[in-house]
Design an enzyme around this catalytic site. Structure first.
Site, PDB file in Angstrom:
ATOM      1  N   ASP A   1      62.922  53.635  88.945  1.00 41.61           N
ATOM      2  CA  ASP A   1      63.772  54.770  88.615  1.00 41.61           C
ATOM      3  C   ASP A   1      63.341  55.969  89.437  1.00 41.61           C
ATOM      4  O   ASP A   1      62.291  55.941  90.082  1.00 41.61           O
ATOM      5  CB  ASP A   1      63.663  55.079  87.117  1.00 41.61           C
ATOM      6  CG  ASP A   1      64.877  55.827  86.565  1.00 41.61           C
ATOM      7  OD1 ASP A   1      65.779  56.198  87.346  1.00 41.61           O
ATOM      8  OD2 ASP A   1      64.913  56.043  85.340  1.00 41.61           O
TER       9      ASP A   1
ATOM     10  N   ALA B   1      62.808  60.422  89.658  1.00 38.91           N
ATOM     11  CA  ALA B   1      62.209  61.480  88.847  1.00 38.91           C
ATOM     12  C   ALA B   1      62.637  62.822  89.416  1.00 38.91           C
ATOM     13  O   ALA B   1      62.942  62.939  90.600  1.00 38.91           O
ATOM     14  CB  ALA B   1      60.691  61.363  88.827  1.00 38.91           C
TER      15      ALA B   1
ATOM     16  N   LYS C   1      61.758  64.010  83.996  1.00 39.44           N
ATOM     17  CA  LYS C   1      62.966  63.235  84.227  1.00 39.44           C
ATOM     18  C   LYS C   1      64.018  63.697  83.228  1.00 39.44           C
ATOM     19  O   LYS C   1      63.699  64.363  82.262  1.00 39.44           O
ATOM     20  CB  LYS C   1      62.703  61.737  84.000  1.00 39.44           C
ATOM     21  CG  LYS C   1      61.751  61.110  84.993  1.00 39.44           C
ATOM     22  CD  LYS C   1      61.433  59.660  84.686  1.00 39.44           C
ATOM     23  CE  LYS C   1      62.575  58.751  84.429  1.00 39.44           C
ATOM     24  NZ  LYS C   1      63.609  58.653  85.462  1.00 39.44           N
TER      25      LYS C   1
ATOM     26  N   LEU D   1      67.319  65.122  83.992  1.00 39.32           N
ATOM     27  CA  LEU D   1      68.387  66.060  84.338  1.00 39.32           C
ATOM     28  C   LEU D   1      69.728  65.342  84.515  1.00 39.32           C
ATOM     29  O   LEU D   1      70.775  65.978  84.488  1.00 39.32           O
ATOM     30  CB  LEU D   1      68.012  66.867  85.579  1.00 39.32           C
ATOM     31  CG  LEU D   1      66.904  67.892  85.336  1.00 39.32           C
ATOM     32  CD1 LEU D   1      66.442  68.518  86.644  1.00 39.32           C
ATOM     33  CD2 LEU D   1      67.346  68.957  84.349  1.00 39.32           C
TER      34      LEU D   1
ATOM     35  N   GLU E   1      66.260  56.347  79.229  1.00 37.63           N
ATOM     36  CA  GLU E   1      65.307  55.995  80.287  1.00 37.63           C
ATOM     37  C   GLU E   1      63.912  55.780  79.707  1.00 37.63           C
ATOM     38  O   GLU E   1      63.222  54.836  80.073  1.00 37.63           O
ATOM     39  CB  GLU E   1      65.264  57.103  81.343  1.00 37.63           C
ATOM     40  CG  GLU E   1      66.506  57.167  82.193  1.00 37.63           C
ATOM     41  CD  GLU E   1      66.514  58.347  83.152  1.00 37.63           C
ATOM     42  OE1 GLU E   1      65.667  59.263  83.014  1.00 37.63           O
ATOM     43  OE2 GLU E   1      67.372  58.354  84.046  1.00 37.63           O
TER      44      GLU E   1
END
Length: 171
Positions: A26, A28, A39, A41, A48
């Site tokens: 993922d 960041a 994380k 936004l 997540e």
């Protein structure tokens, strides 16, 4: 992402089917030298975090602009329940930050993937103690989740002007 995967014939499954994940990759919003993260936004911090706690290994992919000496250069997203929203924002403003409800371009509140609202918190000097702040937020009724992902990333793959580098968590 799910729609694109289905269109490409990639099967979709759930955590209920696969509660242990070998690998999660993922992005960041911020990464500090200890590989702690901000994380969320993109509106999905709660989901997540749920996925990432089920990973045996969590890799973050980011460009070098996301590397910060201290978390809090940009806003910290906080997922708040709609009930009492004004009170949650007022309380967040007592934590040494400027907090406000995140709004869409049309002025309506941003709604997270779980149907909550998002507050953004700006810390003028960055977040002094991310662990204390995470505990404070987690203990507050009405705060569904926060964007501090502490001690979760195993490595960060960083793209920059000098190429690609990998930073691994020590220990």
């Amino acid at each position: 992402t799910a729609e694109r995967a289905r269109a490409l014939g990639i099967p979709i499954s759930t955590l209920a089917e696969y509660p242990r994940l070998d690998l999660v990759v993922d992005g960041a919003d911020e990464v500090d030298p200890d590989l702690n993260l901000i994380k969320g936004l993109g509106r999905a911090m709660l989901r997540e975090k749920i996925v990432e706690i089920h990973a045996d290994y969590f890799v973050v992919v980011a460009d070098e602009s996301k590397l910060v000496p201290r978390l809090g250069r940009g806003p910290l997203p906080v997922d708040i329940v709609p009930f009492g929203m004004e009170m949650h924002i007022r309380w967040l403003n007592t934590l040494g930050c400027r907090a406000e409800l995140r709004l869409e371009e049309d002025g309506s509140p941003v709604v997270t993937d779980n149907g909550n609202l998002m507050a953004l918190c700006w810390f003028p000097e960055g977040i002094r103690d991310v662990y204390a702040l995470a505990r404070t937020l987690a203990e507050r009724p009405g705060i569904a989740e926060h964007g501090l992902f502490l001690e979760m990333a195993d490595e960060v793959v960083v793209a920059g002007a000098e190429g690609i580098r990998v930073i691994r968590r020590e220990g």
